[in-house]
Design an enzyme around this catalytic site. Sequence first.
Site, mmCIF file in Angstrom:
data_model
loop_
_atom_site.group_PDB
_atom_site.id
_atom_site.type_symbol
_atom_site.label_atom_id
_atom_site.label_comp_id
_atom_site.label_asym_id
_atom_site.label_seq_id
_atom_site.Cartn_x
_atom_site.Cartn_y
_atom_site.Cartn_z
ATOM 1 N N GLU A 1 42.506 42.385 46.068
ATOM 2 C CA GLU A 1 43.709 42.562 46.901
ATOM 3 C C GLU A 1 44.822 41.623 46.399
ATOM 4 O OE1 GLU A 1 43.340 43.804 50.786
ATOM 5 O OE2 GLU A 1 41.559 44.935 50.233
ATOM 6 N N PRO B 1 41.843 50.446 34.508
ATOM 7 C CA PRO B 1 41.251 49.584 33.483
ATOM 8 C C PRO B 1 42.312 48.716 32.793
ATOM 9 C CG PRO B 1 40.298 51.777 33.355
ATOM 10 C CD PRO B 1 41.401 51.851 34.381
ATOM 11 N N ASN C 1 44.185 35.211 43.575
ATOM 12 C CA ASN C 1 44.871 34.082 44.208
ATOM 13 C C ASN C 1 45.957 33.490 43.305
ATOM 14 O OD1 ASN C 1 43.422 34.696 46.399
ATOM 15 N ND2 ASN C 1 42.306 32.748 46.562
HETATM 16 C C1 LIG Z 1 34.216 44.213 43.738
HETATM 17 C C2 LIG Z 1 35.644 44.639 43.540
HETATM 18 C C3 LIG Z 1 36.210 45.599 44.385
HETATM 19 C C4 LIG Z 1 37.521 46.030 44.183
HETATM 20 N N1 LIG Z 1 38.032 47.020 44.997
HETATM 21 C C5 LIG Z 1 39.238 47.572 44.683
HETATM 22 C C6 LIG Z 1 39.706 48.719 45.398
HETATM 23 O O1 LIG Z 1 39.057 49.207 46.336
HETATM 24 N N2 LIG Z 1 40.885 49.278 45.013
HETATM 25 C C7 LIG Z 1 41.635 48.774 43.992
HETATM 26 O O2 LIG Z 1 42.691 49.328 43.702
HETATM 27 N N3 LIG Z 1 41.212 47.682 43.298
HETATM 28 C C8 LIG Z 1 40.038 47.066 43.614
HETATM 29 N N4 LIG Z 1 39.585 45.966 42.911
HETATM 30 C C9 LIG Z 1 40.377 45.483 41.784
HETATM 31 C C10 LIG Z 1 41.027 44.114 42.006
HETATM 32 O O3 LIG Z 1 42.093 44.249 42.902
HETATM 33 C C11 LIG Z 1 41.428 43.587 40.620
HETATM 34 O O4 LIG Z 1 40.243 43.207 39.954
HETATM 35 C C12 LIG Z 1 42.405 42.420 40.701
HETATM 36 O O5 LIG Z 1 43.656 42.868 41.170
HETATM 37 C C13 LIG Z 1 42.592 41.722 39.353
HETATM 38 O O6 LIG Z 1 42.859 42.621 38.328
HETATM 39 P P1 LIG Z 1 42.011 42.536 36.965
HETATM 40 O O7 LIG Z 1 40.584 42.503 37.336
HETATM 41 O O8 LIG Z 1 42.485 43.605 36.064
HETATM 42 O O9 LIG Z 1 42.353 41.104 36.382
HETATM 43 P P2 LIG Z 1 43.617 40.735 35.446
HETATM 44 O O10 LIG Z 1 44.853 41.280 36.035
HETATM 45 O O11 LIG Z 1 43.292 41.108 34.039
HETATM 46 O O12 LIG Z 1 43.629 39.143 35.582
HETATM 47 C C14 LIG Z 1 42.781 38.274 34.834
HETATM 48 C C15 LIG Z 1 43.132 36.838 35.211
HETATM 49 O O13 LIG Z 1 44.486 36.554 34.844
HETATM 50 C C16 LIG Z 1 45.224 36.115 35.975
HETATM 51 N N5 LIG Z 1 46.606 36.593 35.873
HETATM 52 C C17 LIG Z 1 47.036 37.846 35.565
HETATM 53 N N6 LIG Z 1 48.367 37.899 35.554
HETATM 54 C C18 LIG Z 1 48.805 36.647 35.861
HETATM 55 C C19 LIG Z 1 50.096 36.050 35.996
HETATM 56 N N7 LIG Z 1 51.222 36.772 35.855
HETATM 57 N N8 LIG Z 1 50.169 34.728 36.295
HETATM 58 C C20 LIG Z 1 49.039 33.992 36.474
HETATM 59 N N9 LIG Z 1 47.801 34.514 36.364
HETATM 60 C C21 LIG Z 1 47.678 35.822 36.058
HETATM 61 C C22 LIG Z 1 44.506 36.708 37.157
HETATM 62 O O14 LIG Z 1 44.772 35.993 38.350
HETATM 63 C C23 LIG Z 1 43.059 36.577 36.715
HETATM 64 O O15 LIG Z 1 42.595 35.285 36.958
HETATM 65 C C24 LIG Z 1 38.301 45.473 43.134
HETATM 66 C C25 LIG Z 1 37.731 44.489 42.316
HETATM 67 C C26 LIG Z 1 36.430 44.071 42.493
HETATM 68 C C27 LIG Z 1 35.852 43.017 41.576
#
Ligand SMILES: Cc1cc2nc3c(=O)[nH]c(=O)nc-3n(C[C@H](O)[C@H](O)[C@H](O)COP(=O)(O)OP(=O)(O)OC[C@H]3O[C@@H](n4cnc5c(N)ncnc54)[C@H](O)[C@@H]3O)c2cc1C
Length: 384
Positions: A363, A128, A366
Amino acid sequence: MTQFTLNDDQIAIRDMARDFAARELAPHAVRWDEEKHFPVDVIREAGGLGMGGIYVREDVGGSGMTRLDAALIFEALATGCPSVAAYISIHNMATWMIDRFGDDEQRRRFIPKLAAMEHLASYCLTEPGAGSDAAALKTRAVRDGDHYVIDGVKQFISGAGTSDIYVVMVRTGEAGPGGISTFVVEKDTPGLSFGANEKKMGWNAQPTRQVILENCRVPAANRLGDEGIGFKIAMAGLDGGRLNIGACSLGGAEAALDKSLAYMRERKAFGRSLSDFQALQFTLADMATELEAARTFLWRAAAALDARDPEATRLCAMAKRIATDRGFDIANQALQLHGGYGYLADYGIEKIVRDLRVHQILEGTNEIMRLIVARSLVGRGSGN
Ligand SMILES: Cc1cc2nc3c(=O)[nH]c(=O)nc-3n(C[C@H](O)[C@H](O)[C@H](O)COP(=O)(O)OP(=O)(O)OC[C@H]3O[C@@H](n4cnc5c(N)ncnc54)[C@H](O)[C@@H]3O)c2cc1C
């Protein structure tokens, strides 16, 4: 393969996966999405065809194929259903991590059933409070004799609740990437439970849940590699995972393009078929060109990973961004070409758009793909 042609084996592999997708996935994909049905029986059939451990070694039941072969398979599967194809890709990523970083005993214990897809696997990195900044993860494992006691919550885990095997990244040491280790947690381990199935925009043919670890005692024999190399393991898995998810976007886009071609020949406006309007032909030409460009680049990145090219991580990040961005744009364009009918569920186009949208997020988002490429260009010290 040379850089631009497939050999006979690769064509046969791709055709086998395409047949499977056309027969077992495509006819049911819209219904599975609507009913939020995870077709485990069909997924197991894919395991029977060697798609459960595609780039896993053969001595434990893997198919011993290349990353390029895997890209061909995932693109083909996604022409039938991107959501099911993507779950199979995550299963393959987790299975490969055990094959690559597990010892002989672990490989023999876990992989035969995973490769056959008798057992399904999930990859558990996100929390989270730690998504893009995955190295900030807080789930902790404390050594207690022959076991580790794990406490924490993993967020957004694909396949959770159904999968039998959870490859989980946890903190065993200091803050940051160097304090992370990887464990294989089996489904029936006391202290392991799952959150509700998340309501999502797409990817409805597979569950997404929290994985909750509470006083969860995992044998030390389930740790992959040494303490402290877990982040490296997680990132190594993702290089290939990113190619696979990119390939799933190509397959979804290809299906959307094919549907558009068929639809536009039939649909009439102003006394002509839609396919007779040059403006729309140009749209089709651009869609096909973008798809081919993304595919060619993805194959290049897959070949680099197969060759253990030191540039592979950067190329995989580039390929993931290009394939998932272009794939989504092509599917969205296909929806536009279908007019109002594209917006209706029965035509199967809006489902592809919804499924492909998440490939730009998971994964590694972008933006994170750009971060990886930018760091390789200008170094770590410059921003972010
Ligand atoms: C349907 C679904 C299935 C998934 N399955 C898996 C799974 O099987 N296993 C697993 O481990 N995870 C899984 N995920 C998690 C997924 O990998 C994460 O949602 C993703 O890595 C983004 O993390 P976050 O949602 O916490 O977004 P955040 O990290 O909070 O990012 C929010 C926004 O800020 C941007 N951002 C953050 N940091 C930076 C930076 N330094 N520079 C520029 N932009 C930035 C991000 O690109 C995004 O646009 C899944 C997610 C979904 C929605």
